[in-house]
Design a protein around this motif. Structure first.
Motif, PDB file in Angstrom:
ATOM      1  N   UNK A  20       0.938   8.519  -2.650  1.00 28.44           N
ATOM      2  CA  UNK A  20       0.763   9.319  -3.821  1.00 28.44           C
ATOM      3  C   UNK A  20      -0.278  10.376  -3.773  1.00 28.44           C
ATOM      4  N   UNK A  21      -1.508  10.304  -2.748  1.00 25.18           N
ATOM      5  CA  UNK A  21      -2.047  11.095  -1.946  1.00 25.18           C
ATOM      6  C   UNK A  21      -1.370  12.401  -1.168  1.00 25.18           C
ATOM      7  N   UNK A  22      -0.316  12.140  -0.077  1.00 25.80           N
ATOM      8  CA  UNK A  22      -0.445  12.671   0.803  1.00 25.80           C
ATOM      9  C   UNK A  22       0.692  13.290   0.961  1.00 25.80           C
ATOM     10  N   UNK A  23       2.198  11.808   1.048  1.00 24.22           N
ATOM     11  CA  UNK A  23       3.165  12.004   0.752  1.00 24.22           C
ATOM     12  C   UNK A  23       3.109  11.103   2.249  1.00 24.22           C
ATOM     13  N   UNK A  24       2.811  12.111   3.397  1.00 24.00           N
ATOM     14  CA  UNK A  24       3.197  11.175   4.735  1.00 24.00           C
ATOM     15  C   UNK A  24       1.450  11.212   4.978  1.00 24.00           C
ATOM     16  N   UNK A  25       1.829  10.135   6.076  1.00 26.91           N
ATOM     17  CA  UNK A  25      -0.380  10.313   7.003  1.00 26.91           C
ATOM     18  C   UNK A  25       0.091   9.623   8.307  1.00 26.91           C
ATOM     19  N   UNK A  26      -0.857  10.594   9.134  1.00 29.59           N
ATOM     20  CA  UNK A  26      -1.027   9.704  10.679  1.00 29.59           C
ATOM     21  C   UNK A  26      -0.688   8.146  10.389  1.00 29.59           C
ATOM     22  N   UNK A  27      -1.118   8.082  11.902  1.00 28.32           N
ATOM     23  CA  UNK A  27      -0.984   6.481  12.111  1.00 28.32           C
ATOM     24  C   UNK A  27      -3.112   5.992  11.686  1.00 28.32           C
ATOM     25  N   UNK A  28      -3.362   7.065  11.942  1.00 28.78           N
ATOM     26  CA  UNK A  28      -4.891   6.934  12.562  1.00 28.78           C
ATOM     27  C   UNK A  28      -5.260   6.765  11.199  1.00 28.78           C
ATOM     28  N   UNK A  29      -4.690   7.271   9.839  1.00 33.13           N
ATOM     29  CA  UNK A  29      -5.151   7.216   8.780  1.00 33.13           C
ATOM     30  C   UNK A  29      -4.527   6.590   8.073  1.00 33.13           C
ATOM     31  N   UNK A  30      -3.579   5.741   8.174  1.00 36.57           N
ATOM     32  CA  UNK A  30      -3.055   4.726   7.605  1.00 36.57           C
ATOM     33  C   UNK A  30      -3.708   3.316   8.353  1.00 36.57           C
ATOM     34  N   UNK A  31      -4.573   3.561   9.341  1.00 34.91           N
ATOM     35  CA  UNK A  31      -5.290   2.894   9.697  1.00 34.91           C
ATOM     36  C   UNK A  31      -6.301   2.126   8.917  1.00 34.91           C
ATOM     37  N   UNK A  32      -6.617   3.745   8.867  1.00 40.22           N
ATOM     38  CA  UNK A  32      -8.617   4.353   7.901  1.00 40.22           C
ATOM     39  C   UNK A  32      -7.615   3.456   6.314  1.00 40.22           C
ATOM     40  N   UNK A  33      -6.873   3.616   5.656  1.00 42.12           N
ATOM     41  CA  UNK A  33      -6.661   3.163   4.601  1.00 42.12           C
ATOM     42  C   UNK A  33      -6.417   1.664   4.237  1.00 42.12           C
ATOM     43  N   UNK A  34      -6.114   0.686   5.430  1.00 44.16           N
ATOM     44  CA  UNK A  34      -6.197  -0.421   5.134  1.00 44.16           C
ATOM     45  C   UNK A  34      -7.439  -0.946   5.708  1.00 44.16           C
ATOM     46  N   UNK A  35      -8.153  -0.687   7.108  1.00 45.81           N
ATOM     47  CA  UNK A  35      -9.457  -1.006   6.685  1.00 45.81           C
ATOM     48  C   UNK A  35     -10.028  -0.514   5.563  1.00 45.81           C
ATOM     49  N   UNK A  36     -10.080   0.468   4.503  1.00 44.48           N
ATOM     50  CA  UNK A  36     -10.656   0.516   3.471  1.00 44.48           C
ATOM     51  C   UNK A  36     -10.366  -0.647   2.322  1.00 44.48           C
ATOM     52  N   UNK A  37      -9.080  -0.361   2.330  1.00 40.64           N
ATOM     53  CA  UNK A  37      -8.717  -1.375   1.962  1.00 40.64           C
ATOM     54  C   UNK A  37      -9.201  -3.065   1.814  1.00 40.64           C
ATOM     55  N   UNK A  38      -9.501  -3.306   3.622  1.00 42.37           N
ATOM     56  CA  UNK A  38      -9.549  -4.738   3.823  1.00 42.37           C
ATOM     57  C   UNK A  38     -11.020  -4.702   3.650  1.00 42.37           C
TER      58      UNK A  38
END
Length: 123
Positions: free
Chosen positions: A96-114
């Motif tokens: 929704x926000x970016x289309x594609x993200x890096x592994x580092x960004x995905x990890x940050x999104x996951x940590x934020x959700x957790x």
């Protein structure tokens, strides 16, 4: 070849599920070719999420690596990505926000959700 975050997740969880910590057999993931798996193994190793060896031959069209084991960072990513509902939310946010993200960004999104799920985030 485009980085497939779903394949990254599947590879990390497959390695982690092994009984010894070391990958003893070739990893097979339904729906993905040997070339895709080898390339994504290379991406995991390059990102510091796993250790492995280069098995690329002159006949290969992309880097082909074999994962030996996860690093601490790989286990951290597995912990963050393990829950299917959190993973789905994270991939939804990324698309929704970016289309594609890096592994580092995905990890940050996951940590934020957790953190949000655990009540550690007030936003």
């Amino acid at each position: 070849m485009i980085c497939d975050l779903n394949l990254i997740r599947k590879l990390i969880l497959a390695v982690e599920a092994g009984p010894t910590g070391y990958v003893q057999d070739e990893i097979e993931i339904n729906g993905y070719s040997e070339e895709q798996i080898g390339y994504h193994a290379y991406l995991l190793i390059n990102a510091g999420l796993a250790n492995g060896i280069d098995v690329t031959t002159i006949a290969d069209t992309s880097p082909q690596w074999t994962i030996l084991h996860l690093t601490s960072a790989g286990h951290d990513f597995a912990d963050a990505a393990r829950d299917e509902s959190i993973w789905q939310k994270a991939t939804g946010i990324a698309k929704e926000k970016a289309g594609n993200v890096t592994l580092d960004v995905m990890k940050q999104i996951l940590i934020h959700l957790i953190n949000k799920t655990l009540g550690f985030d007030d936003s």
